[in-house]
Design a protein around this motif. Structure first.
Motif, short mmCIF file in Angstrom:
data_model
loop_
_atom_site.label_atom_id
_atom_site.label_comp_id
_atom_site.label_asym_id
_atom_site.label_seq_id
_atom_site.Cartn_x
_atom_site.Cartn_y
_atom_site.Cartn_z
N VAL B 132 1.10 -1.30 -0.17
CA VAL B 132 -0.11 0.03 -0.19
C VAL B 132 0.91 1.31 0.08
N GLN B 177 -6.80 -2.07 1.10
CA GLN B 177 -6.49 -0.99 1.56
C GLN B 177 -5.49 0.49 1.04
N LEU B 178 -5.33 0.34 0.07
CA LEU B 178 -5.35 1.93 -0.89
C LEU B 178 -6.43 3.25 -0.59
#
Lengths: 353, 226
Positions: B132, B177-178
Protein backbone atom coordinates in the motif's frame (compact mmCIF):
# COMPACT_ATOMS: atom_id res chain seq x y z
CA UNK A 1 9.60 -17.56 -4.15
CA UNK A 2 6.42 -15.81 -5.20
CA UNK A 3 6.13 -14.72 -8.80
CA UNK A 4 6.11 -11.09 -9.82
CA UNK A 5 5.25 -9.43 -13.10
CA UNK A 6 8.28 -7.82 -14.71
CA UNK A 7 8.84 -5.97 -17.95
CA UNK A 8 11.85 -7.42 -19.79
CA UNK A 9 13.93 -4.26 -19.68
CA UNK A 10 13.27 -3.73 -15.97
CA UNK A 11 14.21 -7.34 -15.26
CA UNK A 12 17.51 -6.88 -17.11
CA UNK A 13 18.26 -3.80 -15.00
CA UNK A 14 17.28 -5.43 -11.71
CA UNK A 15 19.29 -8.56 -12.60
CA UNK A 16 22.38 -6.40 -13.05
CA UNK A 17 21.89 -4.89 -9.59
CA UNK A 18 21.42 -8.34 -8.07
CA UNK A 19 24.65 -9.46 -9.75
CA UNK A 20 26.54 -6.70 -7.99
CA UNK A 21 26.65 -4.16 -10.81
CA UNK A 22 26.81 -0.68 -9.32
CA UNK A 23 27.70 1.31 -12.43
CA UNK A 24 25.82 1.95 -15.65
CA UNK A 25 26.75 4.25 -18.49
CA UNK A 26 24.51 4.57 -21.52
CA UNK A 27 22.54 6.72 -23.88
CA UNK A 28 18.77 6.48 -24.48
CA UNK A 29 17.25 4.62 -27.44
CA UNK A 30 13.96 2.77 -27.95
CA UNK A 31 13.12 -0.09 -27.25
CA UNK A 32 15.54 -0.44 -24.30
CA UNK A 33 14.87 2.80 -22.43
CA UNK A 34 13.42 1.17 -19.33
CA UNK A 35 16.88 -0.27 -18.57
CA UNK A 36 18.54 3.13 -18.02
CA UNK A 37 15.28 4.51 -16.57
CA UNK A 38 15.19 1.80 -13.90
CA UNK A 39 18.89 2.07 -13.12
CA UNK A 40 18.80 5.87 -12.94
CA UNK A 41 16.27 5.48 -10.14
CA UNK A 42 17.70 2.45 -8.34
CA UNK A 43 21.51 2.67 -8.64
CA UNK A 44 21.84 5.84 -6.53
CA UNK A 45 19.84 4.08 -3.77
CA UNK A 46 22.59 1.44 -3.42
CA UNK A 47 25.48 3.88 -3.62
CA UNK A 48 26.10 3.18 -7.28
CA UNK A 49 26.36 5.54 -10.21
CA UNK A 50 24.09 5.97 -13.22
CA UNK A 51 25.36 8.30 -15.86
CA UNK A 52 23.73 9.30 -19.12
CA UNK A 53 26.72 9.80 -21.37
CA UNK A 54 26.86 12.31 -24.22
CA UNK A 55 26.83 9.44 -26.73
CA UNK A 56 27.10 5.66 -27.04
CA UNK A 57 30.78 6.07 -27.93
CA UNK A 58 31.39 7.92 -24.67
CA UNK A 59 29.36 5.34 -22.74
CA UNK A 60 31.33 2.31 -23.95
CA UNK A 61 34.59 4.06 -23.12
CA UNK A 62 33.29 4.81 -19.62
CA UNK A 63 32.57 1.07 -19.37
CA UNK A 64 36.18 0.43 -20.40
CA UNK A 65 37.41 2.71 -17.66
CA UNK A 66 35.15 1.34 -14.93
CA UNK A 67 35.87 -2.29 -15.88
CA UNK A 68 39.58 -1.45 -15.73
CA UNK A 69 39.04 -0.40 -12.11
CA UNK A 70 37.76 -3.90 -11.41
CA UNK A 71 34.09 -3.07 -10.72
CA UNK A 72 31.02 -4.67 -12.23
CA UNK A 73 29.62 -2.41 -14.92
CA UNK A 74 26.99 -2.59 -17.65
CA UNK A 75 25.83 -0.65 -20.68
CA UNK A 76 22.77 -1.23 -22.80
CA UNK A 77 21.48 0.07 -26.08
CA UNK A 78 19.54 -0.94 -29.16
CA UNK A 79 20.86 -1.76 -32.62
CA UNK A 80 22.17 1.58 -34.02
CA UNK A 81 23.53 2.43 -30.57
CA UNK A 82 25.36 -0.92 -30.40
CA UNK A 83 26.91 -0.12 -33.79
CA UNK A 84 28.46 2.95 -32.20
CA UNK A 85 29.92 0.83 -29.38
CA UNK A 86 31.81 -1.57 -31.64
CA UNK A 87 35.19 0.11 -31.32
CA UNK A 88 34.97 0.02 -27.54
CA UNK A 89 34.04 -3.67 -27.59
CA UNK A 90 37.12 -4.75 -29.58
CA UNK A 91 39.31 -2.58 -27.33
CA UNK A 92 37.79 -4.29 -24.27
CA UNK A 93 38.42 -7.74 -25.72
CA UNK A 94 41.98 -6.65 -26.53
CA UNK A 95 42.54 -5.24 -23.05
CA UNK A 96 40.72 -8.22 -21.47
CA UNK A 97 38.09 -6.25 -19.61
CA UNK A 98 34.95 -7.87 -18.19
CA UNK A 99 31.62 -6.06 -18.63
CA UNK A 100 28.06 -6.77 -19.74
CA UNK A 101 26.62 -5.20 -22.88
CA UNK A 102 22.89 -5.55 -23.60
CA UNK A 103 21.35 -5.10 -27.05
CA UNK A 104 17.54 -4.92 -27.32
CA UNK A 105 17.41 -5.25 -31.09
CA UNK A 106 15.16 -3.15 -33.32
CA UNK A 107 14.63 -3.11 -37.06
CA UNK A 108 17.49 -1.92 -39.27
CA UNK A 109 19.57 -1.17 -41.23
CA UNK A 110 20.47 2.33 -40.11
CA UNK A 111 17.82 3.88 -37.88
CA UNK A 112 15.27 1.33 -39.14
CA UNK A 113 12.26 1.04 -36.81
CA UNK A 114 11.60 0.71 -33.10
CA UNK A 115 9.84 -2.64 -33.53
CA UNK A 116 11.48 -6.02 -32.69
CA UNK A 117 14.13 -7.55 -34.95
CA UNK A 118 17.21 -9.79 -34.97
CA UNK A 119 19.23 -8.12 -37.67
CA UNK A 120 22.27 -7.72 -35.41
CA UNK A 121 23.17 -11.42 -35.37
CA UNK A 122 26.21 -10.94 -37.58
CA UNK A 123 27.28 -7.91 -35.57
CA UNK A 124 26.92 -9.77 -32.25
CA UNK A 125 28.60 -13.03 -33.31
CA UNK A 126 31.21 -11.79 -35.80
CA UNK A 127 31.76 -8.39 -34.25
CA UNK A 128 31.70 -4.99 -35.87
CA UNK A 129 35.09 -4.15 -34.42
CA UNK A 130 38.52 -4.94 -35.78
CA UNK A 131 40.88 -7.80 -35.05
CA UNK A 132 40.53 -11.43 -33.94
CA UNK A 133 38.19 -11.10 -31.02
CA UNK A 134 35.24 -13.05 -29.68
CA UNK A 135 32.77 -12.62 -26.86
CA UNK A 136 29.95 -14.72 -25.47
CA UNK A 137 26.47 -13.86 -26.72
CA UNK A 138 23.47 -14.93 -24.64
CA UNK A 139 20.05 -14.87 -26.32
CA UNK A 140 17.25 -15.17 -23.72
CA UNK A 141 13.76 -16.09 -24.97
CA UNK A 142 11.75 -15.32 -21.82
CA UNK A 143 11.86 -12.63 -19.15
CA UNK A 144 12.93 -15.32 -16.68
CA UNK A 145 15.89 -16.19 -18.89
CA UNK A 146 16.72 -12.51 -19.36
CA UNK A 147 16.88 -12.13 -15.57
CA UNK A 148 18.95 -15.32 -15.19
CA UNK A 149 21.41 -14.79 -18.03
CA UNK A 150 22.16 -11.17 -17.22
CA UNK A 151 23.17 -12.28 -13.73
CA UNK A 152 25.21 -15.15 -15.14
CA UNK A 153 26.84 -12.87 -17.72
CA UNK A 154 28.63 -10.90 -15.00
CA UNK A 155 30.24 -14.05 -13.60
CA UNK A 156 31.25 -15.35 -17.02
CA UNK A 157 32.71 -11.95 -17.94
CA UNK A 158 34.82 -11.96 -14.77
CA UNK A 159 35.84 -15.59 -15.21
CA UNK A 160 37.24 -15.05 -18.71
CA UNK A 161 38.15 -11.37 -18.38
CA UNK A 162 36.11 -10.64 -21.46
CA UNK A 163 32.97 -8.65 -22.24
CA UNK A 164 29.74 -10.66 -22.53
CA UNK A 165 26.83 -9.57 -24.69
CA UNK A 166 23.15 -10.27 -24.03
CA UNK A 167 20.96 -9.83 -27.12
CA UNK A 168 17.19 -9.92 -27.36
CA UNK A 169 14.66 -8.59 -29.82
CA UNK A 170 12.69 -5.57 -28.60
CA UNK A 171 9.66 -7.74 -27.84
CA UNK A 172 11.55 -9.34 -24.95
CA UNK A 173 12.52 -5.90 -23.63
CA UNK A 174 8.99 -4.55 -23.85
CA UNK A 175 6.75 -7.43 -22.84
CA UNK A 176 5.68 -8.46 -19.35
CA UNK A 177 5.96 -11.94 -17.87
CA UNK A 178 5.76 -13.54 -14.47
CA UNK A 179 9.20 -14.39 -13.10
CA UNK A 180 10.83 -15.35 -9.84
CA UNK A 181 14.22 -14.18 -8.69
CA UNK A 182 16.54 -17.09 -8.14
CA UNK A 183 20.17 -17.46 -7.19
CA UNK A 184 22.48 -18.37 -10.03
CA UNK A 185 24.96 -21.21 -9.51
CA UNK A 186 28.09 -19.78 -7.90
CA UNK A 187 31.30 -19.89 -9.88
CA UNK A 188 34.75 -19.63 -8.45
CA UNK A 189 36.10 -16.35 -9.76
CA UNK A 190 39.72 -15.22 -9.88
CA UNK A 191 40.74 -12.14 -7.93
CA UNK A 192 41.12 -9.04 -10.11
CA UNK A 193 44.84 -8.56 -9.47
CA UNK A 194 45.13 -6.80 -12.83
CA UNK A 195 42.74 -3.94 -11.98
CA UNK A 196 43.95 -0.35 -11.70
CA UNK A 197 43.02 0.17 -8.09
CA UNK A 198 46.05 2.17 -6.92
CA UNK A 199 49.46 0.71 -6.04
CA UNK A 200 49.66 2.19 -2.50
CA UNK A 201 53.40 2.17 -3.25
CA UNK A 202 53.39 -1.61 -2.79
CA UNK A 203 53.47 -2.90 -6.37
CA UNK A 204 54.20 -1.86 -9.91
CA UNK A 205 51.34 -0.02 -11.61
CA UNK A 206 48.87 -2.21 -13.52
CA UNK A 207 48.53 -1.10 -17.13
CA UNK A 208 45.34 -1.71 -19.12
CA UNK A 209 45.96 -1.44 -22.81
CA UNK A 210 45.35 -3.14 -26.16
CA UNK A 211 48.46 -1.76 -27.89
CA UNK A 212 51.47 -3.96 -28.63
CA UNK A 213 54.43 -2.29 -30.37
CA UNK A 214 56.30 -5.59 -30.86
CA UNK A 215 54.42 -7.79 -33.38
CA UNK A 216 55.77 -10.94 -31.70
CA UNK A 217 54.20 -9.91 -28.43
CA UNK A 218 50.95 -9.06 -30.23
CA UNK A 219 51.00 -12.49 -31.90
CA UNK A 220 51.50 -14.14 -28.50
CA UNK A 221 48.67 -12.05 -27.10
CA UNK A 222 46.40 -13.30 -29.91
CA UNK A 223 47.36 -16.93 -29.19
CA UNK A 224 46.47 -16.46 -25.56
CA UNK A 225 43.13 -14.84 -26.44
CA UNK A 226 42.40 -17.67 -28.89
CA UNK A 227 42.99 -20.25 -26.14
CA UNK A 228 40.53 -18.34 -23.95
CA UNK A 229 37.90 -18.30 -26.71
CA UNK A 230 38.42 -22.03 -27.17
CA UNK A 231 37.76 -22.58 -23.47
CA UNK A 232 34.51 -20.60 -23.82
CA UNK A 233 33.49 -22.82 -26.73
CA UNK A 234 34.17 -25.92 -24.66
CA UNK A 235 32.54 -24.80 -21.42
CA UNK A 236 29.90 -22.17 -22.11
CA UNK A 237 27.86 -23.39 -25.11
CA UNK A 238 24.15 -23.56 -24.28
CA UNK A 239 21.05 -24.63 -26.17
CA UNK A 240 17.54 -26.03 -25.69
CA UNK A 241 15.78 -28.77 -27.62
CA UNK A 242 11.99 -29.13 -27.66
CA UNK A 243 10.28 -32.13 -29.23
CA UNK A 244 13.31 -32.86 -31.44
CA UNK A 245 13.40 -36.62 -30.97
CA UNK A 246 12.30 -38.30 -34.21
CA UNK A 247 10.93 -35.05 -35.59
CA UNK A 248 10.20 -34.65 -39.28
CA UNK A 249 10.89 -30.93 -39.41
CA UNK A 250 13.56 -29.31 -37.27
CA UNK A 251 13.14 -25.59 -36.61
CA UNK A 252 16.12 -23.51 -35.55
CA UNK A 253 15.16 -20.25 -33.84
CA UNK A 254 16.16 -18.06 -30.89
CA UNK A 255 14.46 -15.31 -28.88
CA UNK A 256 10.89 -14.36 -29.84
CA UNK A 257 10.89 -16.59 -32.98
CA UNK A 258 11.53 -19.60 -30.71
CA UNK A 259 8.33 -18.76 -28.79
CA UNK A 260 6.39 -18.43 -32.06
CA UNK A 261 7.91 -21.72 -33.23
CA UNK A 262 6.61 -23.52 -30.15
CA UNK A 263 3.11 -22.35 -31.14
CA UNK A 264 3.73 -23.41 -34.77
CA UNK A 265 4.77 -26.88 -33.56
CA UNK A 266 1.34 -27.24 -31.91
CA UNK A 267 -0.39 -26.18 -35.14
CA UNK A 268 1.64 -28.73 -37.13
CA UNK A 269 0.87 -31.45 -34.60
CA UNK A 270 -2.86 -30.97 -35.35
CA UNK A 271 -2.03 -31.82 -38.96
CA UNK A 272 -0.05 -34.88 -38.00
CA UNK A 273 3.37 -33.35 -38.65
CA UNK A 274 5.98 -33.85 -35.96
CA UNK A 275 8.14 -30.77 -35.68
CA UNK A 276 10.83 -29.93 -33.16
CA UNK A 277 12.76 -26.85 -32.08
CA UNK A 278 16.50 -26.45 -31.66
CA UNK A 279 17.12 -23.19 -29.82
CA UNK A 280 20.63 -21.82 -29.44
CA UNK A 281 20.91 -19.95 -26.13
CA UNK A 282 24.50 -18.91 -26.82
CA UNK A 283 24.74 -17.43 -30.31
CA UNK A 284 28.51 -17.49 -29.82
CA UNK A 285 29.79 -20.07 -29.11
CA UNK A 286 27.27 -21.66 -31.46
CA UNK A 287 26.00 -25.15 -30.46
CA UNK A 288 27.07 -26.60 -33.84
CA UNK A 289 27.76 -30.17 -32.77
CA UNK A 290 24.47 -30.47 -30.93
CA UNK A 291 22.54 -28.97 -33.84
CA UNK A 292 24.14 -31.38 -36.29
CA UNK A 293 23.28 -34.32 -34.03
CA UNK A 294 19.62 -33.24 -33.89
CA UNK A 295 19.41 -32.57 -37.63
CA UNK A 296 21.09 -35.76 -38.77
CA UNK A 297 18.45 -38.01 -37.19
CA UNK A 298 16.99 -40.24 -39.89
CA UNK A 299 13.50 -38.79 -39.29
CA UNK A 300 14.48 -35.21 -40.19
CA UNK A 301 13.45 -34.28 -43.74
CA UNK A 302 14.09 -30.55 -43.57
CA UNK A 303 15.62 -27.92 -41.34
CA UNK A 304 13.77 -24.58 -41.19
CA UNK A 305 15.65 -21.55 -39.90
CA UNK A 306 13.35 -18.80 -38.55
CA UNK A 307 14.67 -15.35 -37.70
CA UNK A 308 13.47 -11.77 -37.44
CA UNK A 309 15.98 -10.88 -40.14
CA UNK A 310 16.51 -11.64 -43.81
CA UNK A 311 18.63 -14.66 -42.81
CA UNK A 312 21.80 -14.31 -40.73
CA UNK A 313 21.97 -17.20 -38.25
CA UNK A 314 21.21 -19.44 -41.22
CA UNK A 315 24.93 -19.21 -42.09
CA UNK A 316 25.82 -20.83 -38.75
CA UNK A 317 23.10 -23.45 -39.28
CA UNK A 318 24.64 -24.37 -42.63
CA UNK A 319 28.16 -24.44 -41.19
CA UNK A 320 26.92 -26.73 -38.41
CA UNK A 321 25.04 -29.11 -40.74
CA UNK A 322 27.92 -29.49 -43.20
CA UNK A 323 25.36 -30.14 -45.92
CA UNK A 324 23.73 -33.10 -44.16
CA UNK A 325 20.17 -31.72 -44.56
CA UNK A 326 18.48 -29.10 -46.73
CA UNK A 327 17.95 -25.77 -44.93
CA UNK A 328 15.14 -23.35 -45.77
CA UNK A 329 14.45 -19.92 -44.34
CA UNK A 330 11.40 -18.14 -42.98
CA UNK A 331 11.46 -14.70 -41.45
CA UNK A 332 10.87 -11.00 -41.79
CA UNK A 333 13.09 -8.03 -41.07
CA UNK A 334 12.32 -4.46 -40.15
CA UNK A 335 10.02 -5.00 -37.18
CA UNK A 336 7.29 -7.26 -38.58
CA UNK A 337 6.78 -10.49 -36.62
CA UNK A 338 5.48 -13.56 -38.52
CA UNK A 339 2.56 -15.49 -37.02
CA UNK A 340 2.67 -19.13 -35.88
CA UNK A 341 0.52 -20.03 -38.94
CA UNK A 342 3.03 -18.45 -41.35
CA UNK A 343 5.86 -20.36 -39.71
CA UNK A 344 3.91 -23.62 -39.82
CA UNK A 345 3.22 -23.02 -43.53
CA UNK A 346 6.97 -22.62 -44.15
CA UNK A 347 7.59 -25.99 -42.51
CA UNK A 348 4.95 -27.66 -44.69
CA UNK A 349 6.46 -26.13 -47.81
CA UNK A 350 9.90 -27.41 -46.78
CA UNK A 351 8.65 -31.01 -46.69
CA UNK A 352 6.38 -30.64 -49.72
CA UNK A 353 3.07 -30.87 -47.83
CA UNK B 1 -19.99 6.96 -14.30
CA UNK B 2 -18.58 10.25 -15.51
CA UNK B 3 -18.40 11.28 -19.17
CA UNK B 4 -14.60 11.04 -19.37
CA UNK B 5 -12.67 8.08 -17.96
CA UNK B 6 -8.94 8.72 -17.65
CA UNK B 7 -6.86 5.58 -17.18
CA UNK B 8 -3.47 5.89 -15.44
CA UNK B 9 -1.13 3.60 -13.52
CA UNK B 10 2.28 1.98 -13.31
CA UNK B 11 3.81 0.31 -16.39
CA UNK B 12 2.38 -3.17 -16.70
CA UNK B 13 -0.63 -2.58 -14.46
CA UNK B 14 -2.80 -3.40 -17.47
CA UNK B 15 -4.07 0.11 -18.25
CA UNK B 16 -4.42 -0.51 -21.96
CA UNK B 17 -6.16 -3.85 -21.55
CA UNK B 18 -8.53 -2.24 -19.06
CA UNK B 19 -9.09 0.83 -21.29
CA UNK B 20 -9.92 -1.31 -24.35
CA UNK B 21 -12.26 -3.55 -22.32
CA UNK B 22 -13.91 -0.51 -20.71
CA UNK B 23 -14.49 1.18 -24.07
CA UNK B 24 -16.02 -2.00 -25.53
CA UNK B 25 -18.15 -2.42 -22.40
CA UNK B 26 -19.40 1.18 -22.62
CA UNK B 27 -20.12 0.82 -26.33
CA UNK B 28 -22.60 -1.97 -25.57
CA UNK B 29 -24.97 0.52 -23.97
CA UNK B 30 -23.76 3.97 -25.00
CA UNK B 31 -23.53 5.83 -28.29
CA UNK B 32 -20.59 8.02 -29.23
CA UNK B 33 -17.87 6.24 -27.29
CA UNK B 34 -14.35 7.38 -28.15
CA UNK B 35 -11.03 5.92 -27.05
CA UNK B 36 -8.01 8.18 -27.23
CA UNK B 37 -4.47 6.85 -27.03
CA UNK B 38 -2.52 9.40 -24.99
CA UNK B 39 0.48 7.14 -24.45
CA UNK B 40 3.66 8.96 -25.41
CA UNK B 41 6.10 6.72 -23.53
CA UNK B 42 5.45 3.11 -24.46
CA UNK B 43 6.34 1.83 -27.93
CA UNK B 44 4.77 -1.69 -27.87
CA UNK B 45 1.43 -3.23 -26.77
CA UNK B 46 -0.66 -0.15 -27.49
CA UNK B 47 -4.39 0.39 -27.80
CA UNK B 48 -4.18 1.22 -31.53
CA UNK B 49 -3.37 -2.47 -32.09
CA UNK B 50 -7.03 -3.09 -31.21
CA UNK B 51 -8.36 -0.19 -33.32
CA UNK B 52 -10.21 -2.42 -35.78
CA UNK B 53 -11.94 -4.41 -33.06
CA UNK B 54 -13.07 -1.18 -31.40
CA UNK B 55 -14.12 0.51 -34.63
CA UNK B 56 -16.17 -2.57 -35.52
CA UNK B 57 -17.96 -2.03 -32.20
CA UNK B 58 -18.74 1.56 -33.22
CA UNK B 59 -16.01 3.18 -31.11
CA UNK B 60 -14.13 6.17 -32.45
CA UNK B 61 -10.42 5.49 -31.97
CA UNK B 62 -8.04 8.43 -31.78
CA UNK B 63 -4.41 7.34 -32.03
CA UNK B 64 -1.17 9.25 -31.68
CA UNK B 65 0.55 10.63 -34.77
CA UNK B 66 1.84 8.35 -37.55
CA UNK B 67 -0.78 5.74 -36.71
CA UNK B 68 0.72 5.32 -33.29
CA UNK B 69 3.93 3.61 -34.33
CA UNK B 70 6.36 6.53 -34.31
CA UNK B 71 9.40 6.63 -32.05
CA UNK B 72 8.23 10.00 -30.76
CA UNK B 73 4.46 9.72 -30.60
CA UNK B 74 2.66 13.05 -30.50
CA UNK B 75 -0.84 13.64 -29.21
CA UNK B 76 -3.44 13.74 -31.95
CA UNK B 77 -5.25 17.13 -31.84
CA UNK B 78 -8.55 15.27 -32.42
CA UNK B 79 -8.38 14.42 -28.70
CA UNK B 80 -9.70 17.93 -28.03
CA UNK B 81 -13.12 16.98 -29.34
CA UNK B 82 -13.65 14.70 -26.34
CA UNK B 83 -13.13 17.65 -24.00
CA UNK B 84 -15.09 20.15 -26.10
CA UNK B 85 -18.06 18.15 -27.36
CA UNK B 86 -20.28 16.80 -24.62
CA UNK B 87 -21.78 14.12 -26.86
CA UNK B 88 -18.65 11.98 -26.47
CA UNK B 89 -18.13 9.39 -23.78
CA UNK B 90 -14.35 9.28 -23.69
CA UNK B 91 -11.83 6.72 -22.48
CA UNK B 92 -8.31 8.15 -22.32
CA UNK B 93 -5.55 5.52 -22.34
CA UNK B 94 -2.67 7.36 -20.72
CA UNK B 95 0.99 6.27 -20.74
CA UNK B 96 2.44 4.44 -17.76
CA UNK B 97 4.06 5.88 -14.66
CA UNK B 98 4.14 9.54 -13.56
CA UNK B 99 6.13 10.38 -16.69
CA UNK B 100 3.36 9.03 -18.93
CA UNK B 101 0.73 10.92 -16.93
CA UNK B 102 2.52 14.23 -17.51
CA UNK B 103 0.67 14.58 -20.82
CA UNK B 104 -2.55 15.16 -18.85
CA UNK B 105 -1.27 18.41 -17.37
CA UNK B 106 -1.80 20.02 -20.77
CA UNK B 107 -5.52 19.22 -20.59
CA UNK B 108 -6.01 19.73 -16.84
CA UNK B 109 -7.48 23.22 -17.24
CA UNK B 110 -10.09 21.92 -19.71
CA UNK B 111 -11.39 19.18 -17.45
CA UNK B 112 -14.43 20.31 -15.49
CA UNK B 113 -14.78 18.84 -12.00
CA UNK B 114 -17.57 16.31 -11.95
CA UNK B 115 -17.13 15.52 -15.63
CA UNK B 116 -14.29 13.03 -15.38
CA UNK B 117 -12.95 10.09 -13.40
CA UNK B 118 -9.20 9.71 -13.06
CA UNK B 119 -8.62 6.04 -12.41
CA UNK B 120 -5.49 4.54 -10.89
CA UNK B 121 -5.04 1.00 -12.22
CA UNK B 122 -3.31 -1.21 -9.69
CA UNK B 123 -1.58 -4.56 -10.15
CA UNK B 124 -0.41 -6.09 -6.87
CA UNK B 125 2.05 -8.32 -8.76
CA UNK B 126 4.13 -5.45 -10.03
CA UNK B 127 7.19 -5.11 -7.79
CA UNK B 128 6.93 -1.33 -7.46
CA UNK B 129 3.24 -1.27 -6.45
CA UNK B 130 2.97 -4.44 -4.42
CA UNK B 131 2.19 -2.87 -1.07
CA UNK B 132 0.00 0.00 0.00
CA UNK B 133 2.87 2.41 0.69
CA UNK B 134 4.52 2.00 -2.70
CA UNK B 135 1.15 2.06 -4.52
CA UNK B 136 0.22 5.27 -2.74
CA UNK B 137 3.58 6.81 -3.63
CA UNK B 138 3.00 5.98 -7.32
CA UNK B 139 -0.52 7.35 -7.20
CA UNK B 140 0.61 10.61 -5.63
CA UNK B 141 3.43 10.98 -8.17
CA UNK B 142 0.90 10.51 -10.98
CA UNK B 143 -1.32 13.18 -9.41
CA UNK B 144 1.61 15.59 -9.16
CA UNK B 145 2.65 15.12 -12.79
CA UNK B 146 -0.88 15.23 -14.20
CA UNK B 147 -2.02 18.15 -11.97
CA UNK B 148 -5.22 16.19 -11.39
CA UNK B 149 -6.58 14.20 -8.48
CA UNK B 150 -7.24 10.47 -8.70
CA UNK B 151 -10.94 9.77 -8.16
CA UNK B 152 -10.99 5.97 -8.11
CA UNK B 153 -8.96 2.78 -7.92
CA UNK B 154 -9.13 -0.18 -10.32
CA UNK B 155 -7.84 -3.54 -9.12
CA UNK B 156 -6.37 -5.13 -12.22
CA UNK B 157 -4.05 -7.66 -10.57
CA UNK B 158 -2.79 -10.28 -12.97
CA UNK B 159 0.25 -12.37 -13.92
CA UNK B 160 -0.44 -12.51 -17.69
CA UNK B 161 -1.05 -16.19 -18.55
CA UNK B 162 -0.24 -17.31 -15.03
CA UNK B 163 -3.09 -15.38 -13.39
CA UNK B 164 -5.15 -17.28 -10.80
CA UNK B 165 -8.26 -16.28 -8.83
CA UNK B 166 -6.02 -16.06 -5.75
CA UNK B 167 -3.95 -13.36 -7.44
CA UNK B 168 -7.08 -11.33 -8.20
CA UNK B 169 -8.25 -11.64 -4.58
CA UNK B 170 -4.80 -10.60 -3.34
CA UNK B 171 -5.11 -7.50 -5.53
CA UNK B 172 -8.61 -6.82 -4.21
CA UNK B 173 -7.10 -6.79 -0.71
CA UNK B 174 -4.44 -4.29 -1.71
CA UNK B 175 -6.99 -2.10 -3.52
CA UNK B 176 -9.12 -2.14 -0.36
CA UNK B 177 -6.16 -1.05 1.77
CA UNK B 178 -5.38 1.77 -0.66
CA UNK B 179 -9.04 2.75 -0.61
CA UNK B 180 -9.08 2.91 3.20
CA UNK B 181 -5.87 4.94 3.23
CA UNK B 182 -7.06 7.47 0.65
CA UNK B 183 -10.84 7.47 1.01
CA UNK B 184 -11.13 6.73 -2.72
CA UNK B 185 -13.57 4.10 -4.00
CA UNK B 186 -12.52 0.87 -5.73
CA UNK B 187 -14.55 1.40 -8.90
CA UNK B 188 -13.74 -1.86 -10.71
CA UNK B 189 -12.04 -5.17 -10.39
CA UNK B 190 -10.78 -6.10 -13.85
CA UNK B 191 -11.30 -9.87 -13.92
CA UNK B 192 -10.57 -12.16 -16.84
CA UNK B 193 -13.93 -13.60 -17.90
CA UNK B 194 -13.02 -17.20 -17.03
CA UNK B 195 -12.30 -16.24 -13.40
CA UNK B 196 -15.44 -14.17 -12.74
CA UNK B 197 -17.37 -17.06 -11.15
CA UNK B 198 -14.41 -17.95 -8.94
CA UNK B 199 -14.12 -14.52 -7.37
CA UNK B 200 -17.53 -12.82 -7.59
CA UNK B 201 -18.72 -13.93 -4.13
CA UNK B 202 -15.42 -13.08 -2.48
CA UNK B 203 -15.09 -9.51 -3.75
CA UNK B 204 -17.06 -6.43 -2.80
CA UNK B 205 -17.40 -3.92 -5.61
CA UNK B 206 -18.13 -4.05 -9.29
CA UNK B 207 -16.39 -6.55 -11.56
CA UNK B 208 -15.53 -5.62 -15.15
CA UNK B 209 -15.30 -8.97 -16.97
CA UNK B 210 -12.23 -8.73 -19.19
CA UNK B 211 -11.25 -10.34 -22.46
CA UNK B 212 -7.53 -10.57 -23.15
CA UNK B 213 -6.90 -8.56 -26.31
CA UNK B 214 -3.28 -7.48 -25.86
CA UNK B 215 -1.44 -10.61 -26.92
CA UNK B 216 2.14 -11.60 -27.51
CA UNK B 217 2.89 -12.67 -31.09
CA UNK B 218 2.84 -16.39 -30.25
CA UNK B 219 -0.47 -16.18 -28.38
CA UNK B 220 -2.57 -14.77 -31.21
CA UNK B 221 -3.86 -18.00 -32.72
CA UNK B 222 -4.35 -19.79 -29.43
CA UNK B 223 -6.44 -17.57 -27.23
CA UNK B 224 -9.12 -16.23 -29.59
CA UNK B 225 -11.75 -17.92 -27.41
CA UNK B 226 -10.91 -15.62 -24.51
Amino acid sequence: MEKELWKGNEAVAEAAIRAGCKYFFGYPITPQNEIPEYLSYHLPKIGGCFLQAESEVAAINMIYGAAGCGVRVMTSSSSPGISLKQEGITYMCGAELPAVIVNMMRGGPGLGTIQPAQGDYFQATRGGGNGDYRHLVYAPATIQEAADYVQMAFDVADLYRNPVMVVADGMIGQMMEAIEWREMPKRELPEKTWATTGTKGERKPNVINSLYIDPNLCAEHNERLAAKYKAMEENETRWEEVNTENCEVLFVAYGTPSRITKAAIKLLEKEGIKAGLFRPITLWPYPSKQLKAAASQESVKAVVDFELSMGQMIDDVKIALEGCRPVTFVGKAGGVVPTPAEVAAAAKAAIGR
Amino acid sequence: MKRIQIITGHYGSGKTEYAVNLALHLAETTENVALADLDIVNPYFRSYEQAKRMEDAGIRVIVTSCGGVADIPAINPEVMSIFQQEKWTGVLDVGGDPIGARVLARFAHMLKAGEYDLLFVLNANRPETKDVDSALQYMQAIEAESRLKVTGIVNNTHLCRETTPEEILKGAGLAQQLSERTGLPVVHHGVQRKFVDDVKDKITGEILPMNIYMKKPWEIEFYEEE
